[in-house]
Design a protein around this motif. Structure first.
Motif, PDB file in Angstrom:
ATOM      1  N   THR A   1       0.839  -1.205   0.000  1.00  0.00           N
ATOM      2  CA  THR A   1       0.000   0.000   0.000  1.00  0.00           C
ATOM      3  C   THR A   1       0.871   1.251   0.000  1.00  0.00           C
ATOM      4  O   THR A   1       0.618   2.194  -0.766  1.00  0.00           O
ATOM      5  CB  THR A   1      -0.947   0.004   1.216  1.00  0.00           C
ATOM      6  OG1 THR A   1      -1.736  -1.184   1.194  1.00  0.00           O
ATOM      7  CG2 THR A   1      -1.861   1.215   1.198  1.00  0.00           C
ATOM      8  N   ILE A   2       1.899   1.275   0.828  1.00  0.00           N
ATOM      9  CA  ILE A   2       2.803   2.428   0.881  1.00  0.00           C
ATOM     10  C   ILE A   2       3.475   2.645  -0.473  1.00  0.00           C
ATOM     11  O   ILE A   2       3.619   3.784  -0.930  1.00  0.00           O
ATOM     12  CB  ILE A   2       3.860   2.245   1.998  1.00  0.00           C
ATOM     13  CG1 ILE A   2       3.189   2.411   3.368  1.00  0.00           C
ATOM     14  CG2 ILE A   2       5.018   3.229   1.842  1.00  0.00           C
ATOM     15  CD1 ILE A   2       4.056   2.002   4.543  1.00  0.00           C
TER      16      ILE A   2
ATOM     17  N   ASP B   1      -4.317  -0.243  -3.859  1.00  0.00           N
ATOM     18  CA  ASP B   1      -5.157   0.902  -3.506  1.00  0.00           C
ATOM     19  C   ASP B   1      -6.137   0.466  -2.428  1.00  0.00           C
ATOM     20  O   ASP B   1      -6.991  -0.381  -2.662  1.00  0.00           O
ATOM     21  CB  ASP B   1      -5.911   1.409  -4.735  1.00  0.00           C
ATOM     22  CG  ASP B   1      -6.784   2.622  -4.429  1.00  0.00           C
ATOM     23  OD1 ASP B   1      -6.612   3.235  -3.355  1.00  0.00           O
ATOM     24  OD2 ASP B   1      -7.634   2.956  -5.270  1.00  0.00           O
TER      25      ASP B   1
ATOM     26  N   VAL C   1      -7.032   5.847   2.937  1.00  0.00           N
ATOM     27  CA  VAL C   1      -6.030   5.407   3.907  1.00  0.00           C
ATOM     28  C   VAL C   1      -5.714   6.558   4.860  1.00  0.00           C
ATOM     29  O   VAL C   1      -5.596   7.710   4.448  1.00  0.00           O
ATOM     30  CB  VAL C   1      -4.746   4.969   3.167  1.00  0.00           C
ATOM     31  CG1 VAL C   1      -3.609   4.723   4.129  1.00  0.00           C
ATOM     32  CG2 VAL C   1      -5.014   3.729   2.329  1.00  0.00           C
ATOM     33  N   VAL C   2      -5.584   6.242   6.130  1.00  0.00           N
ATOM     34  CA  VAL C   2      -5.152   7.217   7.133  1.00  0.00           C
ATOM     35  C   VAL C   2      -3.641   6.977   7.286  1.00  0.00           C
ATOM     36  O   VAL C   2      -3.236   5.965   7.846  1.00  0.00           O
ATOM     37  CB  VAL C   2      -5.904   7.028   8.463  1.00  0.00           C
ATOM     38  CG1 VAL C   2      -5.444   8.039   9.493  1.00  0.00           C
ATOM     39  CG2 VAL C   2      -7.419   7.126   8.237  1.00  0.00           C
ATOM     40  N   PRO C   3      -2.823   7.907   6.759  1.00  0.00           N
ATOM     41  CA  PRO C   3      -1.381   7.642   6.675  1.00  0.00           C
ATOM     42  C   PRO C   3      -0.704   7.228   7.982  1.00  0.00           C
ATOM     43  O   PRO C   3       0.083   6.279   7.993  1.00  0.00           O
ATOM     44  CB  PRO C   3      -0.804   8.963   6.150  1.00  0.00           C
ATOM     45  CG  PRO C   3      -1.926   9.563   5.361  1.00  0.00           C
ATOM     46  CD  PRO C   3      -3.174   9.185   6.128  1.00  0.00           C
ATOM     47  N   PHE C   4      -1.003   7.890   9.100  1.00  0.00           N
ATOM     48  CA  PHE C   4      -0.299   7.520  10.331  1.00  0.00           C
ATOM     49  C   PHE C   4      -0.660   6.109  10.782  1.00  0.00           C
ATOM     50  O   PHE C   4       0.171   5.400  11.355  1.00  0.00           O
ATOM     51  CB  PHE C   4      -0.503   8.552  11.456  1.00  0.00           C
ATOM     52  CG  PHE C   4      -1.857   8.547  12.119  1.00  0.00           C
ATOM     53  CD1 PHE C   4      -2.114   7.734  13.208  1.00  0.00           C
ATOM     54  CD2 PHE C   4      -2.870   9.389  11.658  1.00  0.00           C
ATOM     55  CE1 PHE C   4      -3.358   7.752  13.831  1.00  0.00           C
ATOM     56  CE2 PHE C   4      -4.108   9.413  12.276  1.00  0.00           C
ATOM     57  CZ  PHE C   4      -4.361   8.586  13.368  1.00  0.00           C
TER      58      PHE C   4
ATOM     59  N   LEU D   1      -1.497   3.607   8.659  1.00  0.00           N
ATOM     60  CA  LEU D   1      -0.808   2.731   7.702  1.00  0.00           C
ATOM     61  C   LEU D   1       0.669   2.576   8.059  1.00  0.00           C
ATOM     62  O   LEU D   1       1.185   1.456   8.137  1.00  0.00           O
ATOM     63  CB  LEU D   1      -0.947   3.290   6.285  1.00  0.00           C
ATOM     64  CG  LEU D   1      -0.134   2.581   5.206  1.00  0.00           C
ATOM     65  CD1 LEU D   1      -0.566   1.134   5.055  1.00  0.00           C
ATOM     66  CD2 LEU D   1      -0.272   3.330   3.876  1.00  0.00           C
ATOM     67  N   TRP D   2       1.345   3.675   8.301  1.00  0.00           N
ATOM     68  CA  TRP D   2       2.768   3.622   8.621  1.00  0.00           C
ATOM     69  C   TRP D   2       3.017   2.918   9.955  1.00  0.00           C
ATOM     70  O   TRP D   2       3.946   2.114  10.081  1.00  0.00           O
ATOM     71  CB  TRP D   2       3.376   5.031   8.623  1.00  0.00           C
ATOM     72  CG  TRP D   2       3.650   5.502   7.231  1.00  0.00           C
ATOM     73  CD1 TRP D   2       2.826   6.259   6.443  1.00  0.00           C
ATOM     74  CD2 TRP D   2       4.808   5.233   6.446  1.00  0.00           C
ATOM     75  NE1 TRP D   2       3.409   6.477   5.227  1.00  0.00           N
ATOM     76  CE2 TRP D   2       4.628   5.863   5.200  1.00  0.00           C
ATOM     77  CE3 TRP D   2       5.984   4.525   6.669  1.00  0.00           C
ATOM     78  CZ2 TRP D   2       5.574   5.797   4.183  1.00  0.00           C
ATOM     79  CZ3 TRP D   2       6.933   4.467   5.665  1.00  0.00           C
ATOM     80  CH2 TRP D   2       6.722   5.102   4.435  1.00  0.00           C
TER      81      TRP D   2
ATOM     82  N   THR E   1       2.423  -0.893   9.523  1.00  0.00           N
ATOM     83  CA  THR E   1       3.496  -1.519   8.752  1.00  0.00           C
ATOM     84  C   THR E   1       4.738  -1.697   9.620  1.00  0.00           C
ATOM     85  O   THR E   1       5.337  -2.780   9.657  1.00  0.00           O
ATOM     86  CB  THR E   1       3.820  -0.687   7.506  1.00  0.00           C
ATOM     87  OG1 THR E   1       2.619  -0.518   6.736  1.00  0.00           O
ATOM     88  CG2 THR E   1       4.866  -1.368   6.645  1.00  0.00           C
TER      89      THR E   1
ATOM     90  N   HIS F   1      -9.415  11.010  14.793  1.00  0.00           N
ATOM     91  CA  HIS F   1      -9.404  11.415  13.383  1.00  0.00           C
ATOM     92  C   HIS F   1     -10.803  11.272  12.776  1.00  0.00           C
ATOM     93  O   HIS F   1     -11.286  12.164  12.078  1.00  0.00           O
ATOM     94  CB  HIS F   1      -8.389  10.550  12.621  1.00  0.00           C
ATOM     95  CG  HIS F   1      -8.471  10.643  11.135  1.00  0.00           C
ATOM     96  ND1 HIS F   1      -7.919  11.683  10.426  1.00  0.00           N
ATOM     97  CD2 HIS F   1      -9.044   9.817  10.231  1.00  0.00           C
ATOM     98  CE1 HIS F   1      -8.154  11.490   9.136  1.00  0.00           C
ATOM     99  NE2 HIS F   1      -8.836  10.360   9.007  1.00  0.00           N
TER     100      HIS F   1
ATOM    101  N   THR G   1     -10.758  -0.329   8.206  1.00  0.00           N
ATOM    102  CA  THR G   1      -9.699   0.051   9.146  1.00  0.00           C
ATOM    103  C   THR G   1     -10.166  -0.183  10.578  1.00  0.00           C
ATOM    104  O   THR G   1      -9.395  -0.639  11.424  1.00  0.00           O
ATOM    105  CB  THR G   1      -9.270   1.517   8.942  1.00  0.00           C
ATOM    106  OG1 THR G   1      -8.878   1.692   7.582  1.00  0.00           O
ATOM    107  CG2 THR G   1      -8.128   1.897   9.860  1.00  0.00           C
TER     108      THR G   1
END
Length: 125
Positions: free
Chosen positions: A29-30, A35, A39-42, A44-45, A48, A89, A100
């Motif tokens: 995904t990153i 797709d 996605v909520v970036p924080f 996802l990171w 991972t 969020h 999510t």
């Protein structure tokens, strides 16, 4: 093999497989190969990166290291805190995917089970 040791081994395998799948899905995904929608970036990171810790906890459980329990507990607490930040969020109107919510709930449940198994496993040493 005792029941306690068998449970610890199962938890170790679950942690390692779950971590590997987390790294794979988060990484793809990153990198843009998958797709996942809003996605909520924080999240996802974090997820991972946490995948590497799941694998580490699993290895620690497998080889009987005492540090596996505190690490599993730390990863669980961090995941709960990220889940709470994700909730904030959402409350503030941020875009998100319902999957999510399900994924974070599953992560918390799996990590709680692994941490519990690690705690019980470390009592037998």
């Amino acid at each position: 093999m005792t029941g306690r040791k068998r449970g610890t081994r199962i938890a170790a395998l679950v942690a390692m497989v779950f971590g590997g799948l987390t790294i794979l899905s988060g990484g793809t995904t990153i990198m843009g190969a998958l797709d996942m929608g809003a996605v909520v970036p924080f999240v996802l990171w974090f997820n991972t990166a946490a995948g590497f810790f799941y694998v580490t906890v699993g290895v620690g459980l497998w080889v009987g290291r005492a540090w596996a329990f505190p690490l599993a507990l730390g990863v669980l607490v961090a995941t709960v805190l990220v889940f709470a930040a994700f909730g904030l969020h959402v409350v503030r109107g941020g875009a998100f995917e319902m999957r999510t919510v399900a994924a974070m709930t599953l992560r918390c449940a799996v990590l709680a089970g692994v941490a519990l198994a690690a705690r019980h496993g470390s009592k037998g040493r």
